[in-house]
Enzyme design. Structure first.
Site, mmCIF file in Angstrom:
data_model
loop_
_atom_site.group_PDB
_atom_site.id
_atom_site.type_symbol
_atom_site.label_atom_id
_atom_site.label_comp_id
_atom_site.label_asym_id
_atom_site.label_seq_id
_atom_site.Cartn_x
_atom_site.Cartn_y
_atom_site.Cartn_z
ATOM 1 N N GLY A 156 8.030 -3.938 -3.124
ATOM 2 C CA GLY A 156 7.605 -4.679 -1.940
ATOM 3 C C GLY A 156 8.203 -6.070 -1.931
ATOM 4 O O GLY A 156 8.926 -6.463 -2.856
ATOM 5 N N THR A 215 6.744 -9.046 -2.213
ATOM 6 C CA THR A 215 6.243 -9.949 -3.260
ATOM 7 C C THR A 215 6.838 -9.553 -4.609
ATOM 8 O O THR A 215 7.258 -10.419 -5.397
ATOM 9 C CB THR A 215 4.695 -9.915 -3.316
ATOM 10 O OG1 THR A 215 4.188 -9.905 -1.975
ATOM 11 C CG2 THR A 215 4.140 -11.117 -4.053
ATOM 12 N N ALA A 240 0.017 -6.062 -3.308
ATOM 13 C CA ALA A 240 -1.021 -5.190 -2.729
ATOM 14 C C ALA A 240 -1.061 -5.437 -1.230
ATOM 15 O O ALA A 240 -0.637 -6.492 -0.747
ATOM 16 C CB ALA A 240 -2.379 -5.502 -3.347
ATOM 17 N N GLY A 276 1.991 0.342 1.304
ATOM 18 C CA GLY A 276 2.681 -0.092 2.521
ATOM 19 C C GLY A 276 4.181 0.132 2.425
ATOM 20 O O GLY A 276 4.856 0.328 3.433
ATOM 21 N N GLU A 336 3.867 3.860 -8.214
ATOM 22 C CA GLU A 336 3.137 2.645 -8.603
ATOM 23 C C GLU A 336 1.912 3.016 -9.439
ATOM 24 O O GLU A 336 1.631 2.399 -10.476
ATOM 25 C CB GLU A 336 2.709 1.864 -7.353
ATOM 26 C CG GLU A 336 3.891 1.250 -6.624
ATOM 27 C CD GLU A 336 3.547 0.621 -5.275
ATOM 28 O OE1 GLU A 336 4.375 -0.130 -4.783
ATOM 29 O OE2 GLU A 336 2.462 0.904 -4.727
ATOM 30 N N LYS A 392 -4.175 -11.290 1.771
ATOM 31 C CA LYS A 392 -4.470 -9.934 1.290
ATOM 32 C C LYS A 392 -5.906 -9.789 0.772
ATOM 33 O O LYS A 392 -6.369 -8.675 0.541
ATOM 34 C CB LYS A 392 -3.489 -9.546 0.171
ATOM 35 C CG LYS A 392 -2.013 -9.700 0.526
ATOM 36 C CD LYS A 392 -1.555 -8.674 1.514
ATOM 37 C CE LYS A 392 -0.090 -8.749 1.865
ATOM 38 N NZ LYS A 392 0.853 -8.392 0.815
HETATM 39 C C1 5RP Z 1 4.436 -0.784 -1.837
HETATM 40 C C2 5RP Z 1 3.203 -1.559 -2.077
HETATM 41 C C3 5RP Z 1 3.293 -3.045 -1.980
HETATM 42 O O1 5RP Z 1 2.843 -3.591 -3.173
HETATM 43 C C4 5RP Z 1 2.443 -3.515 -0.848
HETATM 44 O O2 5RP Z 1 2.864 -2.841 0.320
HETATM 45 C C5 5RP Z 1 2.572 -5.023 -0.655
HETATM 46 O O3 5RP Z 1 3.852 -5.308 -0.193
HETATM 47 P P1 5RP Z 1 4.308 -6.794 0.151
HETATM 48 O O4 5RP Z 1 4.407 -7.530 -1.143
HETATM 49 O O5 5RP Z 1 5.653 -6.598 0.831
HETATM 50 O O6 5RP Z 1 3.289 -7.382 1.079
HETATM 51 O O7 5RP Z 1 2.147 -1.050 -2.341
HETATM 52 O O8 5RP Z 1 4.200 0.595 -1.830
#
Ligand code: 5RP
Length: 223
Positions: free
Chosen positions: A29, A31, A83, A96, A103, A121
């Protein structure tokens, strides 16, 4: 501060949780991408990484970080990942980025899950973010009916007018409209639906630490 600045701040804070000479689990993701770029700066101090997706593996390798297959690794001190939602108790919605299955598998081998997230979040009740569920392709219609019977509105995740396929060749149902008061119980219920590979609820094994990016600085939540 912008959301990206908050993500960078938590990614930098997470580096202090990386022990020297360790093999560490790395999430997926935006982050997690900030974290990978910070990890690259101390790559000579770690042994290797285990990636939770093909995209993460490629980014790690592009920095010259060794990526190991999980089957070669029996323990890891930490798994570091973002997350989509996290509660004050450390239960999370993830997936997401469609990487929820890998994961959950990589996290299960780590001693500690370090969640890195911007302050948006943190929620008291999970479910505003549609809950991702990875399913075997032939089961998406029957699993949709069963998820809808639980009170959700499951929708097949699409990409370029086709069902999105995960790194594992499966499909994702995003379940809208849930208010998840008991994430541990719902994780069990959805896990028990035939055809489900993984539900994006990380409650039975949630985060151990959350580094939360806020305007006042990075807050550390311990669970
Ligand atoms: C990917 C994930 C990510 O950790 C989650 O969607 C958060 O993403 P981002 O850091 O882009 O907000 O679970 O499958």
């Amino acid at each position: 501060m912008t959301q990206d600045e908050l993500k960078l701040a938590v990614a930098q804070a997470a580096i202090t949780y990386v022990p020297e000479k360790a093999i560490i689990g790395v999430g997926t993701g935006s982050t997690a991408n900030f974290f990978i770029d910070e990890l690259a700066k101390i790559k000579h101090k770690i042994k290797a990484a285990v990636a939770s997706s093909e995209v993460t593996a490629a980014r790690l390798r592009s920095h010259g970080i060794t990526v190991l297959d999980l089957n070669e690794v029996s323990s890891m001190p930490v798994y570091i990942d973002g997350a989509d939602e996290i509660t004050p108790q450390g239960a999370m919605i993830k997936g997401g980025g469609a990487a929820l299955t890998r994961e959950k598998i990589v996290a299960s081998v780590a001693e500690k899950f370090i969640c890195i997230a911007d302050g948006s979040k943190l929620v008291n009740l999970l479910g505003k973010f549609p809950l991702p569920v990875e399913v075997i392709p032939m089961s998406h219609a029957v699993v949709t009916r069963k998820l809808n019977a639980l009170g959700g509105d499951a929708r097949l995740r699409m990409k370029d007018d086709q069902a999105l396929l995960t790194d594992n060749g499966n499909m994702i149902l995003d379940v809208h409209g849930l208010q998840i008061a008991d994430p541990v119980a719902l994780e069990t219920t959805i896990n028990n639906i035939v055809g489900v590979v993984t539900v994006g609820l990380f409650a039975q094994q949630g985060a151990n630490v959350c580094l939360l990016g806020t305007a006042e600085g990075v807050k550390t939540l311990q669970f």
